[in-house]
Design an enzyme around this catalytic site. Structure first.
Site, PDB file in Angstrom:
ATOM      1  N   CYS A 130       0.844  -1.199   0.000  1.00  0.00           N
ATOM      2  CA  CYS A 130       0.000   0.000   0.000  1.00  0.00           C
ATOM      3  C   CYS A 130       0.883   1.256   0.000  1.00  0.00           C
ATOM      4  O   CYS A 130       1.771   1.402   0.841  1.00  0.00           O
ATOM      5  CB  CYS A 130      -0.890  -0.046   1.242  1.00  0.00           C
ATOM      6  N   CYS A 187       0.767   3.119   3.275  1.00  0.00           N
ATOM      7  CA  CYS A 187       1.536   2.430   4.326  1.00  0.00           C
ATOM      8  C   CYS A 187       3.029   2.714   4.149  1.00  0.00           C
ATOM      9  O   CYS A 187       3.759   2.902   5.134  1.00  0.00           O
ATOM     10  CB  CYS A 187       1.273   0.928   4.291  1.00  0.00           C
ATOM     11  N   ASP A 204      -1.721  16.546  -0.328  1.00  0.00           N
ATOM     12  CA  ASP A 204      -2.030  15.737  -1.511  1.00  0.00           C
ATOM     13  C   ASP A 204      -1.032  16.079  -2.622  1.00  0.00           C
ATOM     14  O   ASP A 204      -0.676  17.250  -2.832  1.00  0.00           O
ATOM     15  CB  ASP A 204      -3.470  16.017  -1.979  1.00  0.00           C
ATOM     16  N   HIS A 211      -3.444   0.178   8.784  1.00  0.00           N
ATOM     17  CA  HIS A 211      -4.045  -0.014   7.465  1.00  0.00           C
ATOM     18  C   HIS A 211      -5.480  -0.501   7.580  1.00  0.00           C
ATOM     19  O   HIS A 211      -5.775  -1.466   8.269  1.00  0.00           O
ATOM     20  CB  HIS A 211      -3.245  -1.023   6.621  1.00  0.00           C
ATOM     21  N   ASN A 245     -13.678   9.306  -0.377  1.00  0.00           N
ATOM     22  CA  ASN A 245     -14.037   8.476  -1.511  1.00  0.00           C
ATOM     23  C   ASN A 245     -13.946   7.027  -1.055  1.00  0.00           C
ATOM     24  O   ASN A 245     -12.920   6.611  -0.498  1.00  0.00           O
ATOM     25  CB  ASN A 245     -13.087   8.729  -2.682  1.00  0.00           C
ATOM     26  N   HIS A 288      -6.399   2.744   1.075  1.00  0.00           N
ATOM     27  CA  HIS A 288      -6.034   2.927   2.484  1.00  0.00           C
ATOM     28  C   HIS A 288      -6.896   4.097   2.932  1.00  0.00           C
ATOM     29  O   HIS A 288      -6.793   5.192   2.353  1.00  0.00           O
ATOM     30  CB  HIS A 288      -4.537   3.238   2.612  1.00  0.00           C
ATOM     31  N   HIS A 332      -8.625   7.279   3.851  1.00  0.00           N
ATOM     32  CA  HIS A 332      -8.133   8.647   3.996  1.00  0.00           C
ATOM     33  C   HIS A 332      -9.265   9.625   3.734  1.00  0.00           C
ATOM     34  O   HIS A 332     -10.196   9.322   2.986  1.00  0.00           O
ATOM     35  CB  HIS A 332      -6.962   8.926   3.040  1.00  0.00           C
ATOM     36  N   HIS A 356     -10.034  13.611   2.536  1.00  0.00           N
ATOM     37  CA  HIS A 356      -9.501  14.810   1.897  1.00  0.00           C
ATOM     38  C   HIS A 356     -10.020  16.017   2.666  1.00  0.00           C
ATOM     39  O   HIS A 356     -11.231  16.187   2.806  1.00  0.00           O
ATOM     40  CB  HIS A 356      -9.998  14.916   0.448  1.00  0.00           C
TER      41      HIS A 356
HETATM   42  P1  DGP Z   1      -8.718   8.913  -3.615  1.00  0.00           P
HETATM   43  O1  DGP Z   1      -9.172   9.074  -5.011  1.00  0.00           O
HETATM   44  O2  DGP Z   1      -9.771   9.423  -2.640  1.00  0.00           O
HETATM   45  O3  DGP Z   1      -8.268   7.516  -3.297  1.00  0.00           O
HETATM   46  O4  DGP Z   1      -7.504   9.893  -3.435  1.00  0.00           O
HETATM   47  C1  DGP Z   1      -6.169   9.513  -3.426  1.00  0.00           C
HETATM   48  C2  DGP Z   1      -5.362  10.778  -3.362  1.00  0.00           C
HETATM   49  O5  DGP Z   1      -4.049  10.423  -3.015  1.00  0.00           O
HETATM   50  C3  DGP Z   1      -5.283  11.557  -4.670  1.00  0.00           C
HETATM   51  O6  DGP Z   1      -5.858  12.855  -4.472  1.00  0.00           O
HETATM   52  C4  DGP Z   1      -3.791  11.680  -4.970  1.00  0.00           C
HETATM   53  C5  DGP Z   1      -3.165  11.281  -3.660  1.00  0.00           C
HETATM   54  N1  DGP Z   1      -1.912  10.565  -3.804  1.00  0.00           N
HETATM   55  C6  DGP Z   1      -1.715   9.425  -4.509  1.00  0.00           C
HETATM   56  N2  DGP Z   1      -0.439   9.032  -4.390  1.00  0.00           N
HETATM   57  C7  DGP Z   1       0.166   9.920  -3.563  1.00  0.00           C
HETATM   58  C8  DGP Z   1       1.491  10.031  -3.058  1.00  0.00           C
HETATM   59  O7  DGP Z   1       2.384   9.232  -3.316  1.00  0.00           O
HETATM   60  N3  DGP Z   1       1.727  11.099  -2.237  1.00  0.00           N
HETATM   61  C9  DGP Z   1       0.766  12.006  -1.915  1.00  0.00           C
HETATM   62  N4  DGP Z   1       1.117  13.023  -1.114  1.00  0.00           N
HETATM   63  N5  DGP Z   1      -0.487  11.926  -2.382  1.00  0.00           N
HETATM   64  C10 DGP Z   1      -0.775  10.886  -3.198  1.00  0.00           C
END
Ligand code: DGP
Length: 115
Positions: free
Chosen positions: A4, A7, A30, A46, A88, A99, A101, A103
């Site tokens: 993940c 993770c 993000d 996780h 989401n 995982h 989260h 926003h």
């Molecule tokens: P979701 O679609 O709700 O699963 O959003 C995942 C979010 O995670 C998306 O807005 C981009 C962010 N994201 C993906 N990979 C990384 C990463 O490696 N680092 C950071 N800081 N954000 C990431």
């Protein structure tokens, strides 16, 4: 070995811009911000999504909610200006990282559309 990406960020194996951390929660900027403030707030333990919440991780989810309130206060977000918190969840919810989260979006007047 957990594959993940969040993770790996929590473990420090992948760099991130940390906004907040405690024993149960990590918050990072993000990578693809959709607003002046776009923070991802996640449990360190996780769990794939909110649909995986049960008695074994309910405390971790509660800790994430408390952290969102703290982060907002630290960033000057109040009931006067406000924010949007989005989760989401699963394929129909367009979740891309499995995982849990949330926003946290703020810093400008956001649109009314959520779909
Ligand atoms: P979701 O679609 O709700 O699963 O959003 C995942 C979010 O995670 C998306 O807005 C981009 C962010 N994201 C993906 N990979 C990384 C990463 O490696 N680092 C950071 N800081 N954000 C990431």
């Amino acid at each position: 070995m957990c594959n993940c990406i969040f993770c790996k960020i929590i473990a420090g194996e992948i760099p991130s811009a940390k906004v907040y951390e405690d024993d149960k929660v990590l918050a990072i900027k993000d990578i693809n911000p959709q607003a002046p403030v776009h923070v991802l707030v996640m449990p360190k333990k996780h769990m794939s999504s909110l649909l995986a919440m049960d008695s074994s991780n309910a405390e971790d989810v509660t800790a994430v909610m408390s952290a969102i309130t703290k982060i907002a206060a630290d960033m000057g977000i109040s009931e006067e200006n406000g924010m949007r918190v989005i989760n989401n969840c699963g394929p129909d919810g367009a979740q891309s990282v499995m995982h849990l989260h949330f926003h946290l979006l703020a810093g400008r007047k956001l649109g009314e559309t959520i779909v």
